[in-house]
Design an enzyme around this catalytic site. Structure first.
Site, PDB file in Angstrom:
ATOM      1  N   ARG A  89       6.167 -11.952   4.997  1.00 41.35           N
ATOM      2  CA  ARG A  89       5.490 -11.925   6.292  1.00 41.35           C
ATOM      3  C   ARG A  89       6.010 -13.076   7.127  1.00 41.35           C
ATOM      4  O   ARG A  89       6.204 -14.176   6.617  1.00 41.35           O
ATOM      5  CB  ARG A  89       3.977 -12.085   6.112  1.00 41.35           C
ATOM      6  CG  ARG A  89       3.362 -10.932   5.363  1.00 41.35           C
ATOM      7  CD  ARG A  89       1.873 -11.088   5.219  1.00 41.35           C
ATOM      8  NE  ARG A  89       1.356 -10.061   4.315  1.00 41.35           N
ATOM      9  CZ  ARG A  89       0.117 -10.020   3.866  1.00 41.35           C
ATOM     10  NH1 ARG A  89      -0.739 -10.945   4.229  1.00 41.35           N
ATOM     11  NH2 ARG A  89      -0.275  -9.066   3.054  1.00 41.35           N
ATOM     12  N   CYS A 143       0.801  -1.232   0.000  1.00 37.71           N
ATOM     13  CA  CYS A 143       0.000   0.000   0.000  1.00 37.71           C
ATOM     14  C   CYS A 143       0.835   1.284   0.000  1.00 37.71           C
ATOM     15  O   CYS A 143       0.466   2.267  -0.638  1.00 37.71           O
ATOM     16  CB  CYS A 143      -0.915   0.044   1.213  1.00 37.71           C
ATOM     17  SG  CYS A 143      -1.462  -1.555   1.802  1.00 37.71           S
ATOM     18  N   ASP A 196      -1.884  -7.159  -6.386  1.00 33.11           N
ATOM     19  CA  ASP A 196      -2.436  -6.168  -5.472  1.00 33.11           C
ATOM     20  C   ASP A 196      -2.760  -4.869  -6.215  1.00 33.11           C
ATOM     21  O   ASP A 196      -1.994  -4.429  -7.061  1.00 33.11           O
ATOM     22  CB  ASP A 196      -1.365  -5.878  -4.407  1.00 33.11           C
ATOM     23  CG  ASP A 196      -1.961  -5.276  -3.146  1.00 33.11           C
ATOM     24  OD1 ASP A 196      -3.193  -5.143  -3.083  1.00 33.11           O
ATOM     25  OD2 ASP A 196      -1.175  -4.957  -2.236  1.00 33.11           O
ATOM     26  N   HIS A 230      -8.331  -1.510  -1.060  1.00 34.10           N
ATOM     27  CA  HIS A 230      -7.282  -2.499  -1.346  1.00 34.10           C
ATOM     28  C   HIS A 230      -8.007  -3.702  -1.952  1.00 34.10           C
ATOM     29  O   HIS A 230      -9.040  -4.103  -1.416  1.00 34.10           O
ATOM     30  CB  HIS A 230      -6.597  -3.031  -0.091  1.00 34.10           C
ATOM     31  CG  HIS A 230      -6.180  -2.029   0.927  1.00 34.10           C
ATOM     32  ND1 HIS A 230      -4.856  -1.749   1.170  1.00 34.10           N
ATOM     33  CD2 HIS A 230      -6.893  -1.276   1.800  1.00 34.10           C
ATOM     34  CE1 HIS A 230      -4.792  -0.867   2.156  1.00 34.10           C
ATOM     35  NE2 HIS A 230      -6.003  -0.557   2.551  1.00 34.10           N
ATOM     36  N   LYS A 249     -15.364  -5.147   4.302  1.00 36.02           N
ATOM     37  CA  LYS A 249     -14.703  -5.869   3.205  1.00 36.02           C
ATOM     38  C   LYS A 249     -15.571  -6.979   2.649  1.00 36.02           C
ATOM     39  O   LYS A 249     -16.506  -7.430   3.306  1.00 36.02           O
ATOM     40  CB  LYS A 249     -13.389  -6.464   3.686  1.00 36.02           C
ATOM     41  CG  LYS A 249     -13.583  -7.524   4.761  1.00 36.02           C
ATOM     42  CD  LYS A 249     -12.305  -8.317   5.022  1.00 36.02           C
ATOM     43  CE  LYS A 249     -12.556  -9.306   6.156  1.00 36.02           C
ATOM     44  NZ  LYS A 249     -11.473 -10.221   6.387  1.00 36.02           N
ATOM     45  N   GLN A 304       1.551 -10.804  -4.503  1.00 30.97           N
ATOM     46  CA  GLN A 304       0.107 -10.572  -4.624  1.00 30.97           C
ATOM     47  C   GLN A 304      -0.205  -9.816  -5.905  1.00 30.97           C
ATOM     48  O   GLN A 304       0.586  -8.981  -6.331  1.00 30.97           O
ATOM     49  CB  GLN A 304      -0.386  -9.690  -3.478  1.00 30.97           C
ATOM     50  CG  GLN A 304      -0.253 -10.271  -2.109  1.00 30.97           C
ATOM     51  CD  GLN A 304      -0.677  -9.233  -1.078  1.00 30.97           C
ATOM     52  OE1 GLN A 304      -0.123  -8.158  -1.017  1.00 30.97           O
ATOM     53  NE2 GLN A 304      -1.680  -9.559  -0.283  1.00 30.97           N
ATOM     54  N   HIS A 345      -4.626  -0.800  -5.529  1.00 29.80           N
ATOM     55  CA  HIS A 345      -5.271   0.179  -4.664  1.00 29.80           C
ATOM     56  C   HIS A 345      -6.037   1.143  -5.541  1.00 29.80           C
ATOM     57  O   HIS A 345      -5.474   1.716  -6.465  1.00 29.80           O
ATOM     58  CB  HIS A 345      -4.233   0.887  -3.803  1.00 29.80           C
ATOM     59  CG  HIS A 345      -3.584  -0.061  -2.848  1.00 29.80           C
ATOM     60  ND1 HIS A 345      -2.424  -0.725  -3.141  1.00 29.80           N
ATOM     61  CD2 HIS A 345      -3.982  -0.498  -1.632  1.00 29.80           C
ATOM     62  CE1 HIS A 345      -2.124  -1.523  -2.123  1.00 29.80           C
ATOM     63  NE2 HIS A 345      -3.048  -1.423  -1.203  1.00 29.80           N
TER      64      HIS A 345
HETATM   65 ZN   LIG Z   1      -3.119  -2.508   0.488  1.00 35.60          ZN
END
Ligand SMILES: [Zn+2]
Ligand SMILES: [Zn+2]
Length: 636
Positions: A364, A335, A384, A511, A465, A382, A386
């Protein structure tokens, strides 16, 4: 009173002689129901079938078909197993034996670890005890009496349990010469345990405490009937065959290595190819939908993680390093860099929505115990993105993401289910913001025309979410896509845009991932397809096989042509029998085998054969290239 009245689930009342049990009630309704009944519910609480009914009770009869039945069947089967173990190994001490999602287990303290042969003996004894049709009876006694009783039996663990419980009264379930401390309810008789199977043995510490005794845990499963049991066992067998760790090795896709580190994937050529295909697919699909591709650094200053709140809330899962006396955190999420891009310019409402997409590799720190093949790793990538938009745009953006998920999952052949998690008790953000985001998510769910569930109060503290769980070929659920609204990061990083009225306002941040972690998604794909990837995904699409050495020059030329055209092709020109080469290619699950014999050389052809053994018409290398290109284009 000689007569009582009870209320049935449909609201009707039924008179019964005083002292009647739930079984009597079932029998008064019909002989079939009496036979199918296994337990009951009084005023919403599960009870044994022979429980006496009081006047005015609300009663429900539980049969083998009821949703509550499976747990009762499984728990009773765990007692049956404990009885069998005590009969075969009188020194064994019993502990606890609950029903679980896949069946049941029971932990025993025994002087030797159980062997597979022991398991067979225990199962045979269970059948014998089930056939004996023993009554399962509940009794209640004071804790003191119960302690006395279990002490006499030498069942120290039960004594400890009763003492810890600290209740005045406890209940006991007895079948034949076996008695167990238990809340119940249970089946009325052992003969109701009709379909069970012991599946595995494992070590387990008493009360999960590694300083205490190591026990033997025996796992089993049970169902209402044999057909359901068989179907379940078949699914387990099939899942074992499809295990992505096993197939990953056999197909030479990836490995893990202790010298490298736990939970860190090493992609071999074919696995890295599969990954590349997915990544290329993702880039294309995101560009088509108005996303911009971005890329952030792997490590970012610790101060930035403090500002975002990750340092405070997520530090234990992060890796840190120091460079030139400056602390850095290895990113666990993508992010922050995306917000830096947003903040790099003054933004107007006309610039929005902005959709930043990154194939972002994150690290992680997952506990060693939860690592599992590709499904749970410590380093992963990911898909990913935004989305930063105005509140007015949120509705359309969320709809767009769900549409995206629908199209992509359709290509892979996955069905999926959606869940909305709403505002929890502790949360940040205004009521208006929550209302806006929750209704945008809900509208998109309704609009999708698919079933969804709502988990009230289950959202993150910083926003609601949607979780999307896909369903694979074995009907298993896998969490992949999520869509998460976020009210904290735009605040913490003071993200703004200038609205039409000239005022500075906060954008909404979403996200979202579509496939989730590529590693995990590939693990799921391997098991879903059992390694038989469709042509568009297969790391090797075709292999050229010669019948004898005579065909090598022609076969080599064909191979070169295919490779130059972008077909993922390999060759096997070894001096081996054709049948042997075909079998090997089939084990590698390569979609097409291109056989070249004298006839093919003469005609300038290839003889394609699908991995399932089906032969296609012979074709020229050019025709085969067009054929593969078409399969790739149509995601076959
Ligand atoms: Zn994020
Ligand atoms: Zn029990």
């Amino acid at each position: 009173m000689n007569e009582i009245k009870v209320t049935l689930p449909d609201g009707s009342q039924r008179p019964l002689p005083a002292g009647s049990s739930i079984f009597d009630l079932a029998a008064s309704i019909g002989a079939g129901l009496a036979k199918a009944a296994i337990a009951g519910k009084i005023d919403g609480n599960l009870v044994d079938l022979n429980t006496t009914l009081a006047d005015g009770a609300k009663v429900e009869i539980i049969t083998e078909k009821s949703p509550e039945a499976l747990e009762i069947i499984r728990h009773s089967t765990s007692h049956l197993m404990a009885q069998a173990v005590k009969a075969l190994f009188p020194q064994a001490k019993v502990t606890i034996g609950p029903a679980i999602e896949t069946g049941f287990y029971y932990d025993f303290d025994v002087d030797h670890p159980f062997t597979p042969e022991d398991l067979e003996k225990i199962e045979a004894k269970m059948r014998e005890l089930a056939k004996a049709d023993l009554k399962i009876e509940r009794s209640e006694l004071s804790s003191a009496e119960a302690v006395e009783l279990f002490k006499k039996m030498g069942e120290d663990y039960k004594v400890e349990l009763i003492e810890d419980l600290g209740a005045d009264q406890v209940s006991l379930y007895t079948q034949g010469d076996f008695a167990d401390l238990c809340r119940g309810p249970h089946l009325p008789k052992t003969s109701f345990c009709k379909a069970f199977k012991l599946t595995s043995i494992a070590g387990a510490y008493w009360r999960g405490d590694e300083k205490r005794a190591m026990l033997q845990r025996v796992y089993g499963t049970a169902f209402a009937d044999k057909k359901e049991l068989e179907a379940y066992l078949e699914r387990i067998e099939e899942a074992k065959k499809r295990d992505h760790r096993k197939l990953g090795k056999e197909l030479d896709l990836f490995s893990f290595n202790d010298e490298v580190g736990a939970g860190l994937v090493i992609w071999h050529p074919k696995g890295a190819m599969l990954r590349t295909i997915l990544e290329d697919f993702e880039r294309k699909e995101h560009l088509k939908r108005g996303y911009d591709i971005v890329l952030g650094p792997q490590i970012l200053k610790t101060e930035l993680w403090q500002r975002s709140g990750h340092y405070e809330n997520y530090r234990e899962n992060m890796y840190f390093t120091t460079v030139d006396e400056q602390g850095y955190g290895v990113k666990p999420m993508n992010c922050l860099a995306h917000m830096m891009i947003y903040r790099s310019q003054l933004r107007s409402y006309r610039d929005l929505p902005l959709r930043y997409f990154e194939l972002g590799t994150v690290h992680r720190h997952e506990r060693a115990g939860v690592l599992h093949g590709l499904l749970r790793v410590r380093g992963f990538t990911q898909d990913d993105a935004h989305i930063l938009c105005t509140p007015d745009q949120l509705d359309a953006e969320i709809k767009g993401v769900i549409q995206f998920v629908t199209e992509v999952m359709g290509i892979f052949g996955f069905e999926f289910e959606m869940e909305l998690s709403t505002r929890p008790e502790k949360s940040i953000g205004s009521d208006d913001a929550w209302e806006l985001a929750t209704s945008a998510l809900l509208n998109a769910l309704k609009d999708s025309g698919r079933p969804y569930e709502i988990n009230e109060g289950d959202g993150a503290f910083y926003g609601p979410k949607i979780d999307i769980k896909l369903r694979d070929a074995l009907d298993r659920r896998w969490q992949c896509a999520t869509i998460q609204c976020d009210f904290t990061l735009p605040e913490r990083f003071d993200l703004t845009y200038v609205d039409a009225d000239g005022e500075k306002k906060r954008p909404v941040m979403v996200h979202r991932v579509i496939l989730g972690a590529i590693e995990r998604f590939i693990g799921v794909l391997i098991e879903h397809f059992a390694g038989n990837f469709p042509t568009w995904l297969a790391p090797v699409q075709a292999t050229v096989l010669t019948v004898t050495d005579n065909q090598i020059p022609y076969a080599q030329a064909a191979f070169d042509k295919l490779r130059a055209a972008g077909v993922r092709v390999q060759k096997d020109f070894r001096n081996e029998k054709l049948g042997f080469k075909i079998r090997e290619a089939q084990l590698q699950k390569i979609p097409y085998m291109l056989v070249v014999g004298d006839k093919e050389v003469e005609g300038g052809l290839l003889a394609p054969r699908f991995r399932d053994g089906k032969n296609l018409d012979a074709m020229t290398p050019e025709q085969f290239i067009a054929f593969i290109e078409n399969e790739v284009k149509t995601y076959k």
